[in-house]
Every structure is written in C-alpha cells, then in structure tokens.
Scaffold this active site. Structure first.
Site, short mmCIF file in Angstrom:
data_model
loop_
_atom_site.label_atom_id
_atom_site.label_comp_id
_atom_site.label_asym_id
_atom_site.label_seq_id
_atom_site.Cartn_x
_atom_site.Cartn_y
_atom_site.Cartn_z
N ASN A 12 -1.62 8.15 1.36
CA ASN A 12 -0.35 7.46 1.07
C ASN A 12 0.80 8.43 0.76
OD1 ASN A 12 -2.00 4.59 -0.42
ND2 ASN A 12 -1.09 4.76 1.61
N ASP B 262 -3.73 -4.74 0.29
CA ASP B 262 -2.87 -4.35 1.40
C ASP B 262 -1.91 -5.47 1.78
OD1 ASP B 262 -1.90 -2.64 3.33
OD2 ASP B 262 -3.50 -3.04 4.77
C1 IPE Z 1 -5.02 1.39 2.05
O1 IPE Z 1 -3.92 0.76 2.60
C2 IPE Z 1 -4.64 2.09 0.76
C3 IPE Z 1 -4.34 1.23 -0.37
C4 IPE Z 1 -4.41 -0.07 -0.40
C5 IPE Z 1 -3.98 1.93 -1.58
P1 IPE Z 1 -2.98 1.48 3.67
O2 IPE Z 1 -1.93 0.48 4.03
O3 IPE Z 1 -2.53 2.79 3.17
O4 IPE Z 1 -3.98 1.73 4.88
P2 IPE Z 1 -3.69 1.88 6.44
O5 IPE Z 1 -2.69 2.98 6.60
O6 IPE Z 1 -3.17 0.58 6.91
O7 IPE Z 1 -5.02 2.19 7.02
C1 IPE Z 2 -0.48 -1.85 0.06
O1 IPE Z 2 0.57 -2.38 0.79
C2 IPE Z 2 -0.01 -0.98 -1.08
C3 IPE Z 2 -0.33 0.45 -0.92
C4 IPE Z 2 -0.91 0.99 0.12
C5 IPE Z 2 0.04 1.32 -2.02
P1 IPE Z 2 1.25 -1.58 1.98
O2 IPE Z 2 2.43 -0.86 1.45
O3 IPE Z 2 0.27 -0.76 2.72
O4 IPE Z 2 1.75 -2.81 2.88
P2 IPE Z 2 1.79 -2.89 4.47
O5 IPE Z 2 0.44 -2.51 4.96
O6 IPE Z 2 2.84 -1.91 4.91
O7 IPE Z 2 2.17 -4.30 4.75
MG MG Z 3 -0.91 -1.12 4.34
#
Ligand code: IPE
Ligand code: IPE
Ligand code: MG
Length: 239
Positions: free
Chosen positions: A67, A19
């Site tokens: 997602n 993340d």
């Molecule tokens: C969790 O991260 C999913 C992945 C890393 C693929 P998200 O960024 O989607 O989770 P939330 O929305 O912060 O809980």
């Molecule tokens: C994790 O990074 C990747 C996926 C969830 C696919 P994010 O895209 O969730 O990054 P933040 O949480 O917005 O920083």
């Molecule tokens: Mg995230």
C-alpha cells in the site's frame, strides 16, 4: 472421526481483508480519504459484532506492504485516520475487555503511529475476552522471509539444529505465533485474491468473498459470512 463443522460451530478466528473504500468514495464523488473514514465505522461495528458473538480472534488487514505504492496524500490520510481511531475507540475497546495486537513491520511507520499502536497494546495487555489483531505494514511474503532470517540466525549462533526446522518451527517464528490460524477469511468488494495476506496461515481457511464495499459492511454482513462458513465442510485433506 469427522472433520466437518459441528453444527453451528463459530469460527474461532476471523480475518478480514477490508477492501472497497476507494470505490465507495468514487461512487459518491468524495475523496478516497473520506472512503477510508467511512470504513472506520465498519471496523467499529465489526469489532462489536465479533465481541457480541464470542469470536476469539479478529484480524483486520489495515495496511499492506504494497500500500506504500499509493499517493503520499492517501498514505498519510490512512495513518492519520488510524491514530484518530485509536484515540476515539481505545477506551471502548478496553472496556469491552478486548486485547489489541499488531502484526507487521513497525520499521518504516510514522513515529506517532508506532507510539499510538504501542500504547493501545500496553493499555489492553491484560484483557481476555477477545483479541483484535491489526495487520499494519504487513505482507505475507515479508512475514515468511522475516521468519526465515530469524531461523537462519539462530542456526548460525548454534542455538538451533538444522534438523529442528520444520513447519512448527517456522510457525513459531511468524509475527504472532500464539494466534490460531484463521478459520474464516472474508474479503469485501468482490475481489477474488489474497493480496499477500497471511499466506502461511490461510492454508486451510474457509474463504468468503462478498460484493459489499467495506464502508457498507455492517453486522448483518458479518452474520451472513459466518452463516456461509457454517455451511462449509472442512476436510483438511482428510477423507
Ligand atoms: C488489500 O487491499 C490490502 C488491505 C485491505 C489493507 P488492496 O486494495 O491493497 O489490494 P489489491 O491491490 O486490490 O490487491
Ligand atoms: C481498502 O480499500 C483500504 C486499504 C487498502 C487501506 P481500498 O482503498 O483498497 O479501496 P478500493 O479497492 O480502491 O476500492
Ligand atoms: Mg482495494
């Protein structure tokens, strides 16, 4: 009998919620897609680091069933990146004797992505040194409800007795029943939540939350997470 770690015991199975790509991008004033692109290098290092240490299973959370709520532009950038990663890294992964496993619902994914994922599993099917399990279009609740449906249908067809439904039976109906439960869960970017990841399997997993944003994650961070794991006393409810 003690349930604590033997000294320096390595986790057999490490799961990572990768993340912080978006925040990393924002800090630099670049697009979210560029953040995901930078995260691909962290994936490469982490796979290599786990292989070097003799970790048996590495599970990476790449795309959750939630997602899909992101913009179409970001979702398609993520899938494009996935195909690009397979193209660039698969032969190296194969050379390292790593077997690719995919966990999630293939329905709903772009055809090209499904083809690339299936090819990467076929290509590496006989490898034995490590399993790289990638969670794509994965949700923990979806996994448990898919298992419940599969069990119900076996009962309906008369193939399974109602009394045979227990924890082991449910576990056998999850997406990747052969994998052990994760010993260590790492989440980067400082968030303190599970985000629908491996809800069944994480029951007694040790959790390490790190502030590092995923694109900044390198081998020393992996080693730090494992060192913290090695300080933990696992009890599994006993004593
Ligand atoms: C969790 O991260 C999913 C992945 C890393 C693929 P998200 O960024 O989607 O989770 P939330 O929305 O912060 O809980
Ligand atoms: C994790 O990074 C990747 C996926 C969830 C696919 P994010 O895209 O969730 O990054 P933040 O949480 O917005 O920083
Ligand atoms: Mg995230």
């Amino acid at each position: 009998m003690t349930t604590s770690n033997v000294e320096d015991a390595l986790p057999k199975h490490i799961a990572i919620i990768m993340d912080g790509n978006g925040r990393w991008a924002k800090q630099r004033g670049v697009t979210r897609a560029e953040g995901h692109e930078a995260g691909a290098e962290s994936v490469r290092e982490t796979v290599e680091g786990c292989r070097e240490m003799g970790i048996e299973v590495l599970t990476l959370y790449a795309f959750s069933t939630e997602n899909w709520r992101r913009s179409r532009i970001e979702v398609s950038a993520l899938f494009r990146l996935l195909s690009k990663y397979v193209k660039k890294e698969l032969e190296n992964i194969h050379k390292e004797d790593i077997r690719v496993s995919i966990m999630g619902r293939m329905e709903g994914l772009p055809k090209k992505v499904v083809k690339d994922l299936e090819y990467s599993m076929e290509r590496t099917a006989n490898n034995r040194s490590m399993i790289l399990n990638v969670a794509i279009n994965y949700g923990g609740r979806g996994e448990i409800s898919d298992a419940a449906r599969a069990i119900a249908s076996e009962v309906q067809r008369g193939e399974l007795e109602l009394d045979a439904i227990d924890e082991a039976c449910l576990a056998r109906h999850l997406y990747r029943p052969a994998l052990p439960d994760p010993d260590l869960l790492v989440r980067t970017s400082g968030e303190m939540r599970i985000s629908n990841f491996m809800l069944w399997q994480l029951s007694y997993t040790e959790i390490v939350m790190m502030k590092t944003l995923w694109p900044d994650f390198r081998k020393p961070h992996l080693h730090e997470a494992i060192a913290e794991y090695q300080q933990r006393q696992r009890r599994f409810g006993g004593r």
